[in-house]
Design an enzyme around this catalytic site. Structure first.
Site, PDB file in Angstrom:
ATOM      1  N   CYS A  80       0.843  -1.194   0.000  1.00  0.00           N
ATOM      2  CA  CYS A  80       0.000   0.000   0.000  1.00  0.00           C
ATOM      3  C   CYS A  80       0.882   1.249   0.000  1.00  0.00           C
ATOM      4  O   CYS A  80       1.827   1.351   0.768  1.00  0.00           O
ATOM      5  CB  CYS A  80      -0.889  -0.038   1.239  1.00  0.00           C
ATOM      6  SG  CYS A  80      -2.194   1.171   1.242  1.00  0.00           S
ATOM      7  N   HIS A  81       0.560   2.190  -0.869  1.00  0.00           N
ATOM      8  CA  HIS A  81       1.343   3.426  -0.950  1.00  0.00           C
ATOM      9  C   HIS A  81       1.102   4.327   0.254  1.00  0.00           C
ATOM     10  O   HIS A  81      -0.051   4.485   0.676  1.00  0.00           O
ATOM     11  CB  HIS A  81       0.954   4.227  -2.203  1.00  0.00           C
ATOM     12  CG  HIS A  81       1.369   3.598  -3.474  1.00  0.00           C
ATOM     13  ND1 HIS A  81       0.615   2.639  -4.097  1.00  0.00           N
ATOM     14  CD2 HIS A  81       2.460   3.789  -4.244  1.00  0.00           C
ATOM     15  CE1 HIS A  81       1.229   2.271  -5.209  1.00  0.00           C
ATOM     16  NE2 HIS A  81       2.350   2.939  -5.320  1.00  0.00           N
ATOM     17  N   MET A 117      -8.111   1.242   0.927  1.00  0.00           N
ATOM     18  CA  MET A 117      -7.461   0.497   2.005  1.00  0.00           C
ATOM     19  C   MET A 117      -7.484   1.293   3.310  1.00  0.00           C
ATOM     20  O   MET A 117      -7.657   0.716   4.384  1.00  0.00           O
ATOM     21  CB  MET A 117      -6.027   0.128   1.627  1.00  0.00           C
ATOM     22  CG  MET A 117      -5.940  -0.819   0.427  1.00  0.00           C
ATOM     23  SD  MET A 117      -6.976  -2.295   0.563  1.00  0.00           S
ATOM     24  CE  MET A 117      -6.294  -3.050   2.012  1.00  0.00           C
ATOM     25  N   GLU A 118      -7.341   2.601   3.223  1.00  0.00           N
ATOM     26  CA  GLU A 118      -7.374   3.435   4.423  1.00  0.00           C
ATOM     27  C   GLU A 118      -8.754   3.427   5.062  1.00  0.00           C
ATOM     28  O   GLU A 118      -8.876   3.345   6.292  1.00  0.00           O
ATOM     29  CB  GLU A 118      -6.928   4.866   4.081  1.00  0.00           C
ATOM     30  CG  GLU A 118      -5.444   4.993   3.809  1.00  0.00           C
ATOM     31  CD  GLU A 118      -4.974   4.457   2.464  1.00  0.00           C
ATOM     32  OE1 GLU A 118      -3.741   4.371   2.255  1.00  0.00           O
ATOM     33  OE2 GLU A 118      -5.812   4.099   1.606  1.00  0.00           O
ATOM     34  N   ASP A 132     -11.499  -4.664  22.036  1.00  0.00           N
ATOM     35  CA  ASP A 132     -10.459  -4.613  23.064  1.00  0.00           C
ATOM     36  C   ASP A 132     -10.972  -3.968  24.348  1.00  0.00           C
ATOM     37  O   ASP A 132     -10.715  -4.458  25.442  1.00  0.00           O
ATOM     38  CB  ASP A 132      -9.240  -3.855  22.548  1.00  0.00           C
ATOM     39  CG  ASP A 132      -8.133  -3.777  23.583  1.00  0.00           C
ATOM     40  OD1 ASP A 132      -7.741  -4.841  24.122  1.00  0.00           O
ATOM     41  OD2 ASP A 132      -7.661  -2.657  23.862  1.00  0.00           O
TER      42      ASP A 132
END
Length: 163
Positions: A80-81, A117-118, A132
């Protein structure tokens, strides 16, 4: 316009993995929106919505984690860039009828490559943060339905998922 590539772009002619060369691509405004959900016990959802979770403001912290996740995407996804994000927004919708929290992340950039992707990473990290923070009371939470809803900009144009 919904288009799909016929080749995997992260492999060269010899089948070796490589980072796609985006140097000749035009700089355009690019936007991606992703979504996902986490399902839990009703009592866990009540802790989140009441603000009485032992670790604090679950959704506020998950929002910051999602934004941070988007910024760290190239550290997590090998090809990924790294890009200069111009905006990341993470929003939650509490859905009491399904005892779940839906997350929607929007990522934007003016650049030579997209931000899918982000946006997807922001959703995953935000939902993992909820897990969590609440796992002490509910280890059976389930993260589901993570997907790209839409993307705009770049040579391939727009994509809008059939939801």
């Amino acid at each position: 316009m919904n288009t799909s590539a016929t080749v995997l772009t992260h492999f060269d002619a010899q089948g070796q993995a490589h980072m796609v060369d985006v140097g000749d691509k035009a700089v355009t405004r690019r936007v991606a929106v992703a979504t996902g959900r986490i399902t839990m016990l009703p009592s866990t959802l009540a802790l989140i919505t009441s603000g009485s979770a032992k670790k604090g403001d679950v959704l506020g912290i998950a929002r910051i984690a999602g934004i941070q996740g988007a910024k760290k995407t190239p550290d997590l996804i090998p090809l990924c860039h790294p890009i200069g994000l111009t905006r990341v927004a993470v929003e939650f919708t509490v859905q009491e009828e399904t005892s779940s929290v839906a997350c929607t992340a929007t990522a934007e950039v003016s650049g030579q490559t997209g931000v899918e992707m982000e946006a997807l990473t922001a959703v995953q990290v935000a939902l993992l943060t909820i897990y969590d923070m609440c796992k002490a009371v509910d280890r059976g939470m389930t993260i589901t339905d993570v997907k790209l809803l839409e993307k705009h900009g770049g040579k391939s144009g727009s994509f809008v998922a059939n939801t």
